[in-house]
Design a protein around this motif. Structure first.
Motif, PDB file in Angstrom:
ATOM      1  N   SER B 407       0.998  -1.044  -0.038  1.00  0.00           N
ATOM      2  CA  SER B 407       0.055  -0.063   0.078  1.00  0.00           C
ATOM      3  C   SER B 407       0.999   1.138  -0.110  1.00  0.00           C
ATOM      4  CB  SER B 407      -0.691   0.104   1.094  1.00  0.00           C
ATOM      5  OG  SER B 407      -1.648   1.108   1.037  1.00  0.00           O
ATOM      6  N   ASN B 408       0.700   2.058  -1.122  1.00  0.00           N
ATOM      7  CA  ASN B 408       1.852   3.219  -1.341  1.00  0.00           C
ATOM      8  C   ASN B 408       1.133   4.521  -0.764  1.00  0.00           C
ATOM      9  OD1 ASN B 408       3.618   1.540  -2.394  1.00  0.00           O
ATOM     10  ND2 ASN B 408       2.763   1.930  -4.776  1.00  0.00           N
ATOM     11  N   SER B 409       1.826   5.298  -0.233  1.00  0.00           N
ATOM     12  CA  SER B 409       1.732   6.847  -0.162  1.00  0.00           C
ATOM     13  C   SER B 409       2.984   7.662  -0.130  1.00  0.00           C
ATOM     14  CB  SER B 409       1.159   7.104   1.546  1.00  0.00           C
ATOM     15  OG  SER B 409      -0.106   6.607   1.686  1.00  0.00           O
ATOM     16  N   PHE B 410       2.452   8.702  -1.073  1.00  0.00           N
ATOM     17  CA  PHE B 410       3.763   9.459  -1.243  1.00  0.00           C
ATOM     18  C   PHE B 410       3.302  11.071  -0.628  1.00  0.00           C
ATOM     19  CE2 PHE B 410       3.645   6.533  -4.806  1.00  0.00           C
ATOM     20  CZ  PHE B 410       4.506   5.581  -4.072  1.00  0.00           C
ATOM     21  N   GLY B 411       4.165  11.724  -0.255  1.00  0.00           N
ATOM     22  CA  GLY B 411       3.741  12.893   0.170  1.00  0.00           C
ATOM     23  C   GLY B 411       4.559  14.216  -0.595  1.00  0.00           C
ATOM     24  N   PHE B 412       4.228  15.396  -0.246  1.00  0.00           N
ATOM     25  CA  PHE B 412       5.079  16.695  -0.388  1.00  0.00           C
ATOM     26  C   PHE B 412       6.279  16.854   0.276  1.00  0.00           C
ATOM     27  CE2 PHE B 412       1.250  19.971  -2.088  1.00  0.00           C
ATOM     28  CZ  PHE B 412       1.033  19.151  -3.147  1.00  0.00           C
ATOM     29  N   ILE B 419       3.698   0.258   2.379  1.00  0.00           N
ATOM     30  CA  ILE B 419       3.578  -0.712   3.499  1.00  0.00           C
ATOM     31  C   ILE B 419       3.240  -2.149   3.006  1.00  0.00           C
ATOM     32  CG2 ILE B 419       2.162  -1.442   5.382  1.00  0.00           C
ATOM     33  CD1 ILE B 419       2.189   1.448   6.387  1.00  0.00           C
ATOM     34  N   ALA B 420       3.837  -3.275   3.316  1.00  0.00           N
ATOM     35  CA  ALA B 420       3.874  -4.571   2.764  1.00  0.00           C
ATOM     36  C   ALA B 420       2.701  -5.198   3.904  1.00  0.00           C
ATOM     37  CB  ALA B 420       5.060  -5.465   2.881  1.00  0.00           C
ATOM     38  N   LEU B 421       1.745  -5.908   3.430  1.00  0.00           N
ATOM     39  CA  LEU B 421       0.816  -6.590   4.180  1.00  0.00           C
ATOM     40  C   LEU B 421       0.355  -8.098   3.697  1.00  0.00           C
ATOM     41  CD1 LEU B 421      -1.510  -3.545   3.960  1.00  0.00           C
ATOM     42  CD2 LEU B 421      -0.955  -4.433   6.093  1.00  0.00           C
TER      43      LEU B 421
END
Lengths: 81, 425
Positions: B407-412, B419-421
């Motif tokens: 599950s990917n999340s990218f930010g400024f 995260i690997a689940l």
């Protein structure tokens, strides 16, 4: 505005800040901390009452207050002034 | 070298535009229900974008009453702590109560000093402060004394630790749009370090002020131009007509717990957090970075001790931003080139909007629910995919068993996380 009317407004505010307190448990001779108000609740009851009654006085004016009646008295003395 | 612990998710909670509990949220995911609508707020000034996936018709007292399996004294305490608190705190209390109940922590207790608290959130009082300004300018005397507590982000730590009697570490963490993942990662690290056995991770919804909205409009990040009159069509991750993110709100909570602790308490864990990647591409600006995104995914798999052949689902960051979507799609292609046939993808933001600071948690929760109920939620607006070599889920839900996911999340600010689940069924 009569002292009774001021007390009625203060009562409403106390019940808003302290949702667990029943109206019959609020008595004018009681201290706010006895009915479960912590120091921030007490300060909030003061500022909300001032706002409701359109009173602007230094918070120091409440320094000697030690029960609900004392609070109502200071508010009553300053309302409509 | 730390001994690697098995860390699972034993409770989850959510308050969002498409469900105020996990059951409703799951149903919305299955049905592909979008929470994006015209904004309910008609305050001045009127802004160019007025669509969002808001938490609507919110009543703290009502929702508190409707929660299941919460002991009476906790309901009372929550009411006391939340009744006059700002909107965002009211929502985190509700989400956290749900997760705490699901993890069985009310009855099947853990020593309070062995429980940690990570609040994933930043700038959470923006709108609360904005709304106070005009009255403050008139009557500074009437400012609530509680303000001195409430404008501090750490008020969340105080309120939630008092409610749940948490005595382990408590922190607030931020990571722009990756904040949710950062929260889970930090909670995971507390467990790995052995500082606590259980960690409540709570995501604080973005309550943007009109100022913040205009900032996102002016920087060119916000969508909702072409589709301002058709809000449910506006968020289009990986579609050729994507044009920026659409603002969403959600409050989230996840209970992370070591396997040893959950086994001792005989509580099931739905999925394990088996690894994470957290990589800075050293960039103070807003643009995504291909290498950074690739490294975050690779790092997550390395830490999980798995390879790209093990992944069969990716919950993308997919924010509906043209450059963002294109960069992420390319990063996924580069990392999984030989295994793309095994991997299905979707983007939860198409339904929830971009929940900013909680997006990562919303999407981990969505991933776990899809694992639990064997499905993939639809990408409702994906009509013309920007790439034809990635397997995006179509516009209806699909029956599917997710084994291992990212599950990917990218930010400024150059923040890249993944995260690997692992499915525990």
């Amino acid at each position: 505005m009569s002292k009774d009317e001021v007390y009625h407004i203060v009562q409403e505010i106390i019940m808003e800040i302290l949702p667990d307190v029943e109206k019959e448990n609020i008595a004018i001779e009681k201290q706010l901390k006895d009915i479960g108000a912590n120091s921030i609740d007490r300060m909030e009851i003061v500022t909300m009452s001032m706002r409701e009654l359109n009173i602007k006085i230094p918070l120091m004016s409440f320094a000697g207050v030690n029960n609900i009646e004392g609070l109502v008295n200071v508010l009553h003395e300053n309302v409509n002034n | 070298m730390l001994h690697k612990k098995s860390i699972g998710i034993t409770g989850m909670g959510i308050v969002s535009s498409i469900g105020n509990d996990i059951e409703t949220f799951t149903h919305s995911l299955q049905q592909g229900i979008s929470g994006i609508q015209k904004m309910s707020n008609t305050a001045e000034p009127v802004l160019a974008v007025n669509i969002a996936a808001e938490i609507r018709d919110f009543s703290f007292a009502e929702q508190l009453k409707n929660l299941k399996n919460i002991p009476e004294e906790k309901v009372k305490k929550a009411k006391r702590l939340g009744q006059r608190a700002p909107f965002v705190i009211q929502t985190t209390i509700l989400a956290a109560l749900q997760a705490w109940a699901e993890a069985g922590l009310f009855h099947n207790k853990v020593a309070s000093e062995r429980i940690g608290l990570v609040v994933a959130g930043q700038n959470s009082t923006q709108n609360y402060q904005y709304k106070l300004i005009s009255e403050f300018n008139e009557n500074p005397e009437y400012l609530s004394p509680r303000y001195a507590l409430e404008f501090l982000e750490t008020n969340q730590v105080g309120v939630l630790s008092e409610l749940f009697e948490i005595e382990g570490e408590g922190v607030v963490v931020g990571g722009a749009s990756a904040t949710g993942n950062v929260g889970i990662i930090k909670g995971h690290q507390l467990l790995e370090l052995g500082n606590v056995d259980v960690c409540l991770v709570v995501g604080v919804p973005a309550d943007l002020s009109p100022l913040d909205m205009q900032g996102f409009i002016n920087i060119g990040a916000m969508g909702g131009k072409t589709y301002n009159e058709q809000p449910t069509l506006a968020c289009r991750p990986f579609d050729k007509n994507h044009e920026g993110f659409v603002y969403g709100q959600a409050s989230t909570s996840i209970v992370l717990e070591t396997q040893q602790s959950s086994e001792e308490r005989s509580i099931a864990s739905f999925a394990n957090v088996i690894g994470y990647g957290y990589y800075l591409d050293k960039n103070s600006s807003a643009n995504p970075n291909l290498a950074g995104e690739e490294k975050a995914m690779q790092q997550a798999m390395e830490r999980a001790n798995i390879t790209n052949a093990d992944i069969n689902y990716i919950n993308t960051h997919g924010s509906s931003s043209p450059l963002g979507d294109q960069t992420e799609a390319e990063a996924i292609y580069n990392v999984f080139t030989d295994h793309l046939a095994n991997i299905h993808l979707n983007a939860t933001k198409g339904l929830t909007g971009h929940c900013l600071y909680t997006a990562g948690m919303v999407e981990v929760i969505a991933t776990v629910l899809q694992m639990k109920y064997d499905f993939l939620h639809p990408n409702i607006n994906l009509e013309q995919p920007i790439r034809s070599d990635l397997q995006f889920c179509g516009n209806t839900a699909k029956k599917y068993t997710i084994q291992t996911a990212l599950s990917n999340s990218f930010g400024f600010g150059g923040i890249n996380t993944s995260i690997a689940l692992k499915n525990n069924k």
